[in-house]
Scaffold this motif. Sequence first.
Motif, short mmCIF file in Angstrom:
data_model
loop_
_atom_site.label_atom_id
_atom_site.label_comp_id
_atom_site.label_asym_id
_atom_site.label_seq_id
_atom_site.Cartn_x
_atom_site.Cartn_y
_atom_site.Cartn_z
N LEU A 119 -3.90 -3.81 7.47
CA LEU A 119 -4.37 -4.27 6.17
C LEU A 119 -4.80 -3.13 5.24
CD1 LEU A 119 -6.42 -7.38 7.32
CD2 LEU A 119 -4.21 -7.37 6.14
N ALA A 120 -4.73 -1.92 5.76
CA ALA A 120 -5.12 -0.76 4.96
C ALA A 120 -3.97 -0.30 4.06
CB ALA A 120 -5.52 0.39 5.88
N PRO A 121 -4.29 0.16 2.86
CA PRO A 121 -3.23 0.71 2.00
C PRO A 121 -2.71 2.01 2.59
CG PRO A 121 -5.39 1.07 1.02
CD PRO A 121 -5.60 0.23 2.25
N GLU B 273 -0.87 -1.86 -11.17
CA GLU B 273 0.26 -1.40 -10.34
C GLU B 273 -0.14 -1.34 -8.87
OE1 GLU B 273 4.11 -0.06 -9.30
OE2 GLU B 273 3.33 -1.12 -11.06
N TYR B 274 -1.34 -0.85 -8.59
CA TYR B 274 -1.83 -0.80 -7.21
C TYR B 274 -1.93 -2.22 -6.65
CZ TYR B 274 -4.96 -0.29 -3.24
OH TYR B 274 -5.51 -0.36 -1.99
N LEU C 241 -0.16 -6.06 -2.71
CA LEU C 241 0.23 -7.42 -2.32
C LEU C 241 1.64 -7.44 -1.74
CD1 LEU C 241 -1.23 -9.41 -5.35
CD2 LEU C 241 -2.12 -9.36 -3.01
N ARG C 242 2.56 -6.77 -2.40
CA ARG C 242 3.96 -6.79 -1.97
C ARG C 242 4.20 -5.96 -0.71
NH1 ARG C 242 6.59 -4.40 -6.29
NH2 ARG C 242 6.64 -2.44 -5.17
N GLU C 243 3.65 -4.76 -0.67
CA GLU C 243 3.96 -3.82 0.41
C GLU C 243 3.11 -3.99 1.66
OE1 GLU C 243 3.90 0.18 -1.19
OE2 GLU C 243 5.06 -0.47 -2.95
N ILE C 244 1.93 -4.54 1.50
CA ILE C 244 1.02 -4.68 2.65
C ILE C 244 0.75 -6.15 2.96
CG2 ILE C 244 -1.24 -4.09 3.61
CD1 ILE C 244 0.50 -1.59 3.07
N SER D 299 -10.89 -7.13 -1.63
CA SER D 299 -10.96 -8.33 -2.47
C SER D 299 -9.63 -9.07 -2.49
CB SER D 299 -11.38 -7.96 -3.89
OG SER D 299 -10.38 -7.20 -4.54
N LEU D 300 -8.52 -8.33 -2.38
CA LEU D 300 -7.20 -8.96 -2.35
C LEU D 300 -6.99 -9.72 -1.05
CD1 LEU D 300 -5.12 -6.03 -3.90
CD2 LEU D 300 -6.16 -8.00 -5.07
#
Length: 159
Positions: free
Chosen positions: A67-69, A97-98, A103-106, A140-141
């Motif tokens: 779940l980490a960026p 953008e982040y 959302l899309r990549e992680i 938060s996401l």
Amino acid sequence: MRIATIGIYAWTLETVLAALHAARVPVVLDVRQRRGVRGPEYAWANSLRIQAALDNAGIDYRHHKELAPTTELRHVQYDADAQQGFGKRSRMQLAPEYRKRYLREILDRVDLGELVHALPAEGTAALMCVERDPEACHRSLIAERLEAEPGISVVHLRP
């Protein structure tokens, strides 16, 4: 089921533990990629120290690196912060953008059902990262996505 979010900045170990106990948190879900925090005032939040402190307080610790960026994604946010003149400790919100890329990549690639299934039946699980304000952090996401599930509510613990 209830999910809490908590950051590291602006807290001390004692106030974090007090807030977790007050929220009836039996498990902390660490969603940091790198589990170190710079600065002597936050040495308590480095991985082994926070794990030991939580264990001593009777709180389970689980690391959810999925779940980490990524480092690349964190740099997208750092670049946006620099353009707006914010340091990472003074950021107030996530860059669009982040947010879109996280959302899309992680988050879209993770099965949150497994995480929800492993949550305690009683009490509150806490998503932990470093930013003071949840609006400035990817936790938060995660919380938004979890709150969309039936029966899950979210509370943000703030210093």
